[in-house]
Design an enzyme around this catalytic site. Structure first.
Site, PDB file in Angstrom:
ATOM      1  N   GLU A  23       0.857  -1.184   0.000  1.00  0.00           N
ATOM      2  CA  GLU A  23       0.000   0.000   0.000  1.00  0.00           C
ATOM      3  C   GLU A  23       0.892   1.232   0.000  1.00  0.00           C
ATOM      4  O   GLU A  23       1.844   1.315   0.782  1.00  0.00           O
ATOM      5  CB  GLU A  23      -0.920   0.019   1.215  1.00  0.00           C
ATOM      6  CG  GLU A  23      -1.774   1.266   1.317  1.00  0.00           C
ATOM      7  CD  GLU A  23      -2.668   1.282   2.546  1.00  0.00           C
ATOM      8  OE1 GLU A  23      -2.971   2.379   3.032  1.00  0.00           O
ATOM      9  OE2 GLU A  23      -3.057   0.190   3.026  1.00  0.00           O
ATOM     10  N   GLU A  67      -2.095  11.769   2.963  1.00  0.00           N
ATOM     11  CA  GLU A  67      -3.257  11.757   3.839  1.00  0.00           C
ATOM     12  C   GLU A  67      -3.224  13.023   4.683  1.00  0.00           C
ATOM     13  O   GLU A  67      -2.148  13.556   4.986  1.00  0.00           O
ATOM     14  CB  GLU A  67      -3.242  10.538   4.766  1.00  0.00           C
ATOM     15  CG  GLU A  67      -3.265   9.210   4.045  1.00  0.00           C
ATOM     16  CD  GLU A  67      -3.142   8.040   5.009  1.00  0.00           C
ATOM     17  OE1 GLU A  67      -4.175   7.497   5.425  1.00  0.00           O
ATOM     18  OE2 GLU A  67      -1.985   7.688   5.344  1.00  0.00           O
TER      19      GLU A  67
END
Length: 339
Positions: free
Chosen positions: A210, A215
């Site tokens: 991932e 973010e």
């Protein structure tokens, strides 16, 4: 943005302040160019990631790339067939289950993270068997807004009692690429429980790898996070390595956030300046697809927290564009395969 199988411990190391003048960006819209040149790190790295924003020019080189995917969001994101508004299921997952009925929320949130929203789109019916007509996507003057808003009280039973409705877009089954540069130009929204993300998963459905390109921690203005996740084969333990960057005004100005995936390293960029890198961990073997979403609430991601009375009634993740580039042929004429 960690998936359902993420362990309870996430090692996000370091908090580094990036000076505003070095990464300043104009609050305007930019079309994606057909070609791109990036300045990249060249000296060897270890598995442990590192900050590289102060690298001397002698340790940098130029990498040329050509565009393979771009969405400037001049129309609704579901109009062009590039995106789907939910996580994909397996071969045994009936198409109808995406759109309504008990259990249809399975691919419309990640419960193990403590998320308190459900991802909707105009076709989705929740517990009902007919569409509710909820649209979290707005397009205005070339900007896509993914809007999270409190669930209308009369719709809560139909929407599995989730506190918020919001949106997710993925290119799973539509577009994936091995190696290259993946970039979003966006503003990072703020508020308790607010968790915007642009990230990538393996096209074969495995996890990890991932790549969290960027973010936002909604309770911390200007705090953006870039993280790599992988699995140790001998122990099956998940390892994570990344950094927080302080980017004043990230909530009010558009900035470019990207990652360059090369055979030997992942290099993270803010406004096309390298800020961290890591030697590509084991398991990064398959093409990856993109995900962009606005979650609400988190158990484990610090600086987000659970939604409460102070959380915004409505909040938008504003996105100017998302673009992907592939690395050009090297001087010997060899080019990395795209799958």
């Amino acid at each position: 943005m960690i998936g359902e199988l993420t362990p309870r411990i996430l090692l996000v190391i370091g908090y580094v302040a990036v000076t505003a003048p070095a990464l300043a960006a104009h609050d305007d819209l930019e079309a994606a160019s057909a070609a791109l040149t990036l300045q990249v790190t060249t000296d060897p790295t270890t598995t442990a990631c590192r900050r590289v924003e102060d690298q001397p020019p002698t340790s940098l080189a130029f990498r040329s790339l050509h565009r393979t995917f771009s969405d400037d969001f001049d129309e609704h994101p579901l109009a062009g067939g590039r995106w789907v508004p939910h996580y994909a299921g397996g071969a045994a997952w009936p198409e109808a289950r995406y759109w309504g009925g008990d259990g249809s929320d399975f691919k419309r949130k990640t419960s193990a993270n403590g998320e308190q929203q459900i991802y909707v789109d105009p076709r989705y019916g929740g517990r009902m068997n007919t569409p509710l007509g909820l649209d979290p996507f707005r397009v205005h003057n070339g900007v896509l807004s993914i809007v999270a808003s409190r669930t209308p009280p009369d719709l809560k039973p139909a929407l599995f009692d989730n506190e918020y409705i919001s949106g997710i877009l993925t290119t799973q089954g539509k577009f994936s690429q091995k190696y290259g540069y993946f970039e979003i130009r966006a503003k990072m929204p703020l508020g308790r429980g607010v968790w915007p993300a642009f990230w990538m998963l393996a096209d074969d459905g495995g996890w990890p790898p991932e790549v969290d390109v960027v973010e936002g921690r909604g309770e911390r203005p200007g705090d953006v996070v870039m993280t790599t996740h992988w699995r140790i084969p001998s122990t099956q333990r998940i390892q994570s390595c990344g950094f927080d960057f302080n980017l004043p005004g990230a909530e009010s100005e558009f900035h470019n956030y990207g990652v360059l995936w090369e055979e030997d390293r992942l290099i993270y960029f803010i406004d096309r300046k390298p800020v961290s890198d890591i030697r590509v961990p084991i398991g990064y073997d398959d093409p990856m697809y993109m995900i962009v979403n606005l979650a609400m609430g988190s158990k484990f991601f610090l600086g987000v927290g659970f939604v409460d009375a102070s959380s915004p009634e409505s909040v938008a993740f504003e996105i100017d564009r998302i673009s992907v580039y592939q690395i050009d042929a090297n001087p010997t004429g060899v080019m990395t395969d795209v799958r």
